[in-house]
Design a protein around this motif. Structure first.
Motif, PDB file in Angstrom:
ATOM      1  N   GLU A  36      25.563   6.137  41.434  1.00  0.00           N
ATOM      2  CA  GLU A  36      26.202   4.981  42.050  1.00  0.00           C
ATOM      3  C   GLU A  36      26.793   4.061  40.986  1.00  0.00           C
ATOM      4  O   GLU A  36      27.952   3.626  41.095  1.00  0.00           O
ATOM      5  CB  GLU A  36      25.189   4.222  42.901  1.00  0.00           C
ATOM      6  CG  GLU A  36      25.772   2.988  43.559  1.00  0.00           C
ATOM      7  CD  GLU A  36      24.744   2.227  44.383  1.00  0.00           C
ATOM      8  OE1 GLU A  36      25.181   1.588  45.357  1.00  0.00           O
ATOM      9  OE2 GLU A  36      23.540   2.256  44.066  1.00  0.00           O
ATOM     10  N   CYS A  37      26.019   3.754  39.956  1.00  0.00           N
ATOM     11  CA  CYS A  37      26.486   2.841  38.909  1.00  0.00           C
ATOM     12  C   CYS A  37      27.707   3.380  38.184  1.00  0.00           C
ATOM     13  O   CYS A  37      28.694   2.661  37.996  1.00  0.00           O
ATOM     14  CB  CYS A  37      25.373   2.586  37.900  1.00  0.00           C
ATOM     15  SG  CYS A  37      24.057   1.543  38.501  1.00  0.00           S
ATOM     16  N   VAL A  38      27.652   4.635  37.759  1.00  0.00           N
ATOM     17  CA  VAL A  38      28.769   5.186  36.997  1.00  0.00           C
ATOM     18  C   VAL A  38      30.019   5.290  37.867  1.00  0.00           C
ATOM     19  O   VAL A  38      31.138   5.091  37.388  1.00  0.00           O
ATOM     20  CB  VAL A  38      28.389   6.525  36.325  1.00  0.00           C
ATOM     21  CG1 VAL A  38      28.394   7.684  37.289  1.00  0.00           C
ATOM     22  CG2 VAL A  38      29.286   6.806  35.135  1.00  0.00           C
ATOM     23  N   SER A  39      29.850   5.543  39.145  1.00  0.00           N
ATOM     24  CA  SER A  39      30.992   5.589  40.060  1.00  0.00           C
ATOM     25  C   SER A  39      31.636   4.212  40.209  1.00  0.00           C
ATOM     26  O   SER A  39      32.863   4.080  40.163  1.00  0.00           O
ATOM     27  CB  SER A  39      30.568   6.100  41.435  1.00  0.00           C
ATOM     28  OG  SER A  39      30.066   7.399  41.348  1.00  0.00           O
ATOM     29  N   LEU A  40      30.815   3.194  40.376  1.00  0.00           N
ATOM     30  CA  LEU A  40      31.335   1.834  40.517  1.00  0.00           C
ATOM     31  C   LEU A  40      31.994   1.350  39.228  1.00  0.00           C
ATOM     32  O   LEU A  40      33.031   0.684  39.257  1.00  0.00           O
ATOM     33  CB  LEU A  40      30.227   0.879  40.952  1.00  0.00           C
ATOM     34  CG  LEU A  40      29.691   1.115  42.361  1.00  0.00           C
ATOM     35  CD1 LEU A  40      28.456   0.244  42.621  1.00  0.00           C
ATOM     36  CD2 LEU A  40      30.758   0.854  43.398  1.00  0.00           C
ATOM     37  N   ILE A  41      31.404   1.692  38.106  1.00  0.00           N
ATOM     38  CA  ILE A  41      32.010   1.330  36.821  1.00  0.00           C
ATOM     39  C   ILE A  41      33.353   2.027  36.656  1.00  0.00           C
ATOM     40  O   ILE A  41      34.332   1.417  36.229  1.00  0.00           O
ATOM     41  CB  ILE A  41      31.065   1.661  35.645  1.00  0.00           C
ATOM     42  CG1 ILE A  41      29.864   0.714  35.664  1.00  0.00           C
ATOM     43  CG2 ILE A  41      31.804   1.578  34.314  1.00  0.00           C
ATOM     44  CD1 ILE A  41      28.754   1.095  34.697  1.00  0.00           C
ATOM     45  N   GLY A  42      33.412   3.309  37.024  1.00  0.00           N
ATOM     46  CA  GLY A  42      34.677   4.043  36.947  1.00  0.00           C
ATOM     47  C   GLY A  42      35.757   3.402  37.785  1.00  0.00           C
ATOM     48  O   GLY A  42      36.912   3.277  37.354  1.00  0.00           O
ATOM     49  N   LEU A  43      35.398   2.974  38.977  1.00  0.00           N
ATOM     50  CA  LEU A  43      36.365   2.281  39.834  1.00  0.00           C
ATOM     51  C   LEU A  43      36.803   0.948  39.225  1.00  0.00           C
ATOM     52  O   LEU A  43      37.974   0.575  39.306  1.00  0.00           O
ATOM     53  CB  LEU A  43      35.762   2.029  41.222  1.00  0.00           C
ATOM     54  CG  LEU A  43      35.643   3.242  42.127  1.00  0.00           C
ATOM     55  CD1 LEU A  43      34.825   2.894  43.368  1.00  0.00           C
ATOM     56  CD2 LEU A  43      37.010   3.758  42.515  1.00  0.00           C
ATOM     57  N   ALA A 100      35.086  14.022  33.381  1.00  0.00           N
ATOM     58  CA  ALA A 100      34.709  15.434  33.508  1.00  0.00           C
ATOM     59  C   ALA A 100      33.205  15.628  33.327  1.00  0.00           C
ATOM     60  O   ALA A 100      32.575  16.375  34.080  1.00  0.00           O
ATOM     61  CB  ALA A 100      35.490  16.285  32.509  1.00  0.00           C
ATOM     62  N   ALA A 101      32.616  14.952  32.359  1.00  0.00           N
ATOM     63  CA  ALA A 101      31.173  15.090  32.120  1.00  0.00           C
ATOM     64  C   ALA A 101      30.371  14.519  33.281  1.00  0.00           C
ATOM     65  O   ALA A 101      29.346  15.093  33.680  1.00  0.00           O
ATOM     66  CB  ALA A 101      30.788  14.388  30.816  1.00  0.00           C
ATOM     67  N   VAL A 102      30.817  13.405  33.841  1.00  0.00           N
ATOM     68  CA  VAL A 102      30.133  12.810  34.991  1.00  0.00           C
ATOM     69  C   VAL A 102      30.209  13.747  36.192  1.00  0.00           C
ATOM     70  O   VAL A 102      29.206  14.000  36.865  1.00  0.00           O
ATOM     71  CB  VAL A 102      30.724  11.421  35.335  1.00  0.00           C
ATOM     72  CG1 VAL A 102      30.226  10.919  36.671  1.00  0.00           C
ATOM     73  CG2 VAL A 102      30.394  10.423  34.234  1.00  0.00           C
TER      74      VAL A 102
END
Length: 79
Positions: free
Chosen positions: A36-43, A55-57
């Motif tokens: 969840e965190c990495v997705s929100l940061i990516g956005l 790609a790694a995520v």
């Protein structure tokens, strides 16, 4: 977005490490929250900044699916 970019290099490598190394049932909630965190940061930071780890995520998230069907109560499936 841009204001969080300065923190990106501090948080994302640690979250990616959790996704890659925290294995087993005891870590399901932790992995779900890291997803969840990495997705929100990516956005927040956008594709230019997130592209270096995208790609790694994604591979780490796909690896979760490869371990077979998830239990009905697996918190990772909500992320």
């Amino acid at each position: 977005g841009a204001s969080f970019s300065r923190f990106y290099d501090t948080f994302v490598p640690g979250l990616l490490s959790i996704l890659q190394t925290a294995q087993g049932n005891d870590y399901r909630l932790l992995r779900g929250k890291a997803m969840e965190c990495v997705s929100l940061i990516g956005l927040a930071v956008g594709p230019e900044k997130f592209g270096q780890h995208a790609a790694a995520v994604m591979e780490a998230m796909i690896a979760t699916q490869r371990h077979g069907p998830a239990a009905a109560d697996d918190p990772q499936m909500g992320f």
